[in-house]
Design an enzyme around this catalytic site. Structure first.
Site, PDB file in Angstrom:
ATOM      1  N   PHE A   1      -5.120   4.333  14.348  1.00  0.00           N
ATOM      2  CA  PHE A   1      -5.371   5.280  13.259  1.00  0.00           C
ATOM      3  C   PHE A   1      -6.464   4.724  12.363  1.00  0.00           C
ATOM      4  O   PHE A   1      -6.586   3.510  12.215  1.00  0.00           O
ATOM      5  CB  PHE A   1      -4.094   5.491  12.426  1.00  0.00           C
TER       6      PHE A   1
ATOM      7  N   ASP B   1      -4.928  -6.030   5.327  1.00  0.00           N
ATOM      8  CA  ASP B   1      -5.990  -6.802   5.977  1.00  0.00           C
ATOM      9  C   ASP B   1      -5.913  -8.270   5.579  1.00  0.00           C
ATOM     10  O   ASP B   1      -6.308  -9.148   6.336  1.00  0.00           O
ATOM     11  CB  ASP B   1      -7.358  -6.239   5.584  1.00  0.00           C
TER      12      ASP B   1
ATOM     13  N   LYS C   1     -14.614   1.954  14.711  1.00  0.00           N
ATOM     14  CA  LYS C   1     -13.381   1.155  14.854  1.00  0.00           C
ATOM     15  C   LYS C   1     -12.853   1.210  16.281  1.00  0.00           C
ATOM     16  O   LYS C   1     -12.406   0.226  16.838  1.00  0.00           O
ATOM     17  CB  LYS C   1     -12.296   1.740  13.943  1.00  0.00           C
TER      18      LYS C   1
ATOM     19  N   LYS D   1       8.310 -17.639  -9.554  1.00  0.00           N
ATOM     20  CA  LYS D   1       7.548 -16.523 -10.132  1.00  0.00           C
ATOM     21  C   LYS D   1       6.322 -17.062 -10.875  1.00  0.00           C
ATOM     22  O   LYS D   1       6.448 -17.982 -11.692  1.00  0.00           O
ATOM     23  CB  LYS D   1       8.469 -15.759 -11.096  1.00  0.00           C
TER      24      LYS D   1
ATOM     25  N   PRO E   1      -3.850 -11.121  11.061  1.00  0.00           N
ATOM     26  CA  PRO E   1      -4.220 -10.786  12.433  1.00  0.00           C
ATOM     27  C   PRO E   1      -4.359  -9.277  12.576  1.00  0.00           C
ATOM     28  O   PRO E   1      -3.635  -8.521  11.929  1.00  0.00           O
ATOM     29  CB  PRO E   1      -3.025 -11.293  13.257  1.00  0.00           C
ATOM     30  N   ASP E   2      -5.299  -8.836  13.416  1.00  0.00           N
ATOM     31  CA  ASP E   2      -5.425  -7.410  13.722  1.00  0.00           C
ATOM     32  C   ASP E   2      -4.524  -7.131  14.922  1.00  0.00           C
ATOM     33  O   ASP E   2      -4.830  -7.512  16.055  1.00  0.00           O
ATOM     34  CB  ASP E   2      -6.884  -7.037  14.017  1.00  0.00           C
ATOM     35  N   ILE E   3      -3.396  -6.498  14.661  1.00  0.00           N
ATOM     36  CA  ILE E   3      -2.369  -6.308  15.701  1.00  0.00           C
ATOM     37  C   ILE E   3      -2.893  -5.394  16.812  1.00  0.00           C
ATOM     38  O   ILE E   3      -2.781  -5.703  18.000  1.00  0.00           O
ATOM     39  CB  ILE E   3      -1.078  -5.727  15.072  1.00  0.00           C
TER      40      ILE E   3
ATOM     41  N   LYS F   1     -12.520  -2.221  18.262  1.00  0.00           N
ATOM     42  CA  LYS F   1     -11.183  -2.717  18.629  1.00  0.00           C
ATOM     43  C   LYS F   1     -10.893  -2.495  20.110  1.00  0.00           C
ATOM     44  O   LYS F   1      -9.832  -2.857  20.591  1.00  0.00           O
ATOM     45  CB  LYS F   1     -10.107  -2.027  17.777  1.00  0.00           C
TER      46      LYS F   1
ATOM     47  N   ASN G   1       0.843  -1.196   0.000  1.00  0.00           N
ATOM     48  CA  ASN G   1       0.000   0.000   0.000  1.00  0.00           C
ATOM     49  C   ASN G   1       0.879   1.247   0.000  1.00  0.00           C
ATOM     50  O   ASN G   1       2.100   1.155   0.032  1.00  0.00           O
ATOM     51  CB  ASN G   1      -0.979  -0.025   1.177  1.00  0.00           C
TER      52      ASN G   1
HETATM   53  O1  C5P Z   1      -9.346  -1.787  10.612  1.00  0.00           O
HETATM   54  P1  C5P Z   1      -8.369  -0.817  10.079  1.00  0.00           P
HETATM   55  O2  C5P Z   1      -7.292  -1.452   9.280  1.00  0.00           O
HETATM   56  O3  C5P Z   1      -8.947   0.334   9.326  1.00  0.00           O
HETATM   57  O4  C5P Z   1      -7.742  -0.182  11.398  1.00  0.00           O
HETATM   58  C1  C5P Z   1      -6.677   0.701  11.351  1.00  0.00           C
HETATM   59  C2  C5P Z   1      -5.913   0.654  12.647  1.00  0.00           C
HETATM   60  O5  C5P Z   1      -5.690  -0.695  13.055  1.00  0.00           O
HETATM   61  C3  C5P Z   1      -4.536   1.242  12.500  1.00  0.00           C
HETATM   62  O6  C5P Z   1      -4.180   1.770  13.766  1.00  0.00           O
HETATM   63  C4  C5P Z   1      -3.665   0.035  12.147  1.00  0.00           C
HETATM   64  O7  C5P Z   1      -2.319   0.231  12.502  1.00  0.00           O
HETATM   65  C5  C5P Z   1      -4.317  -1.069  12.964  1.00  0.00           C
HETATM   66  N1  C5P Z   1      -4.281  -2.394  12.324  1.00  0.00           N
HETATM   67  C6  C5P Z   1      -3.523  -3.397  12.884  1.00  0.00           C
HETATM   68  N2  C5P Z   1      -3.507  -4.645  12.316  1.00  0.00           N
HETATM   69  C7  C5P Z   1      -4.268  -4.914  11.230  1.00  0.00           C
HETATM   70  C8  C5P Z   1      -5.044  -3.904  10.660  1.00  0.00           C
HETATM   71  C9  C5P Z   1      -5.029  -2.643  11.218  1.00  0.00           C
HETATM   72  O8  C5P Z   1      -2.819  -3.150  13.868  1.00  0.00           O
HETATM   73  N3  C5P Z   1      -4.235  -6.120  10.708  1.00  0.00           N
END
Ligand code: C5P
Length: 404
Positions: free
Chosen positions: A323, A279, A337, A289, A305-307, A341, A210
């Site tokens: 953020f 995501d 969010k 390749k 995983p959502d960190i 979260k 990205n």
């Molecule tokens: O759900 P979204 O991606 O929009 O959320 C953004 C926030 O969540 C940011 O603070 C980003 O660093 C964190 N994030 C994360 N791990 C992910 C996706 C987002 O820590 N897999």
């Protein structure tokens, strides 16, 4: 409290008429019980004498890169290690050009290359030289690398002109130095941040990525360190220099980022998720390749995983800040969010063609927390980071010491 007592200050003096003011600066620093080691460039010794500076600093003045009297002629390394801080006052246009280009052709420039101590410049030059595009470029380069500039002030110049280019007065430099060594509001606090994009490999040469530049996260790391925190920065692939005093851990994928964060989060006081984490990642990474055979191809992706949510869900969760970069209705999405979260604070910003955000030097944010909000208008990411850190500090300290 005397912040400068026992601090080891290396004062570099370069060639300029303002060098005479540095004698008074040394006297003030000594009065504050700082240890002062003066290093003169050849040009500086045309303006002030080593004898005078030796007398006021109480130490022999150093001038030569190749000095048999000092540590087998390795004086630059010894001085680079000795200093808690390097202040160059006055810093001439020529010296700044030398430093910006990494030259190692005199003792002062060489020790600046060799030191890990913060480097601060107090520029002094003719106002036209200060305005010259070459000097502007050098200033931008130096600031980008974490070198701080104090001044110059505007006013009458020795050359008879009026404008910016006067070195700050010794009392002002002393005050700035005292402020620099004063314990920050976050001293003793551990901050962990994520920054930049992640790369999710498809095969050995391709990835899903990205547009995140990492600038906001790196500016935050700088601002947290400036507030006295011990900062660890888990960074995705970005081309940015590590802020001074910050411990950096480089990662590539979301899973690596998660692992780096989870192995460090215990004992951490504030966590800021500033990274643009992918995501999804490809379900499988091709060993070779991928070749083009068909008109269409389908990619199978799995959730990463959502960190941030993972950190916030821990029983020992630190104060968490996230953020939300959105292309529309930023505040609504961000508030959802924040709640989903279970984080303490979220910074919402609009990203897209006309707005700030990714790949830009400026940004505007709205901070949201339980029952409150604060809008930070469009500004340089460094200033924005400082303001964000001060709001986070206020809320973190209030959460740690709730009013009874
Ligand atoms: O759900 P979204 O991606 O929009 O959320 C953004 C926030 O969540 C940011 O603070 C980003 O660093 C964190 N994030 C994360 N791990 C992910 C996706 C987002 O820590 N897999």
């Amino acid at each position: 409290m005397n912040e400068l007592a026992g601090k080891r200050l290396l004062l570099g003096i370069t060639g300029g008429i303002a060098a005479y003011k540095s004698i008074e600066l040394v006297r003030l620093l000594r009065k504050s019980a700082a240890e002062v080691q003066v290093v003169l460039t050849g040009a500086a010794s045309q303006f002030v004498t080593p004898m005078t500076l030796q007398a006021v600093s109480g130490r022999p003045v150093r001038q030569d890169l190749f000095d048999p009297a000092h540590e087998a002629a390795m004086g630059h390394i010894e001085l680079a290690r000795w200093a808690d801080l390097v202040l160059v006052a006055p810093a001439s246009a020529g010296f700044m050009a030398r430093l910006a280009n990494g030259f190692a052709d005199n003792l002062l420039a060489t020790l600046c290359l060799a030191t890990t101590a913060p480097i601060i410049l107090a520029p002094a030059m003719n106002q036209q030289m200060w305005a010259n595009p070459a000097t502007r470029h050098n200033v931008a380069l130096l600031e980008q690398r974490g070198v701080e500039l104090w001044g110059p002030a505007s006013g009458d110049q020795a050359c008879g002109e009026i404008g910016p280019g006067r070195m700050l007065e010794p009392e002002a430099l002393l005050g700035q130095l005292q402020g620099r060594f004063a314990p920050g509001p976050l001293s003793g606090v551990r901050v962990l941040l994520t920054a930049g994009p992640t790369r999710e490999p498809l095969d050995p040469v391709r990835f899903i990525g990205n547009r995140s530049s990492g600038k906001m996260g790196f500016a935050l790391a700088t601002a947290f360190a400036g507030a006295g925190a011990a900062v660890e920065l888990v960074a995705g692939p970005v081309s940015l220099d590590t802020p001074p005093g910050v411990e950096r851990i480089d990662v590539e994928t979301a899973c690596e980022m998660e692992q780096a964060v989870m192995s460090r989060v215990t004992g951490c006081d504030i966590f800021v998720g500033c990274a643009a984490v992918a995501d999804y990642r490809p379900d499988a990474v091709a060993a070779q390749k991928i070749k083009k055979h068909n008109d269409r191809m389908e990619l199978r992706l799995v959730r990463n995983p959502d960190i941030l949510a993972g950190v916030a869900a821990r029983t020992d969760a630190p104060f968490t800040v996230g953020f939300a970069a959105e292309t529309q209705a930023a505040e609504d999405h961000a508030e959802k969010k924040r709640i989903a979260k279970r984080i303490d604070m979220i910074a919402a910003n609009l990203v897209g063609a006309r707005e700030g955000g990714f790949e830009r030097d400026e940004n505007a944010l709205t901070l949201l927390w339980e029952g409150g909000r604060e809008a930070l208008p469009m500004m340089d990411k460094r200033r924005l980071a400082e303001q964000l850190v001060s709001v986070v500090t206020e809320h973190y300290l209030a959460a740690r010491h709730p009013a009874s």
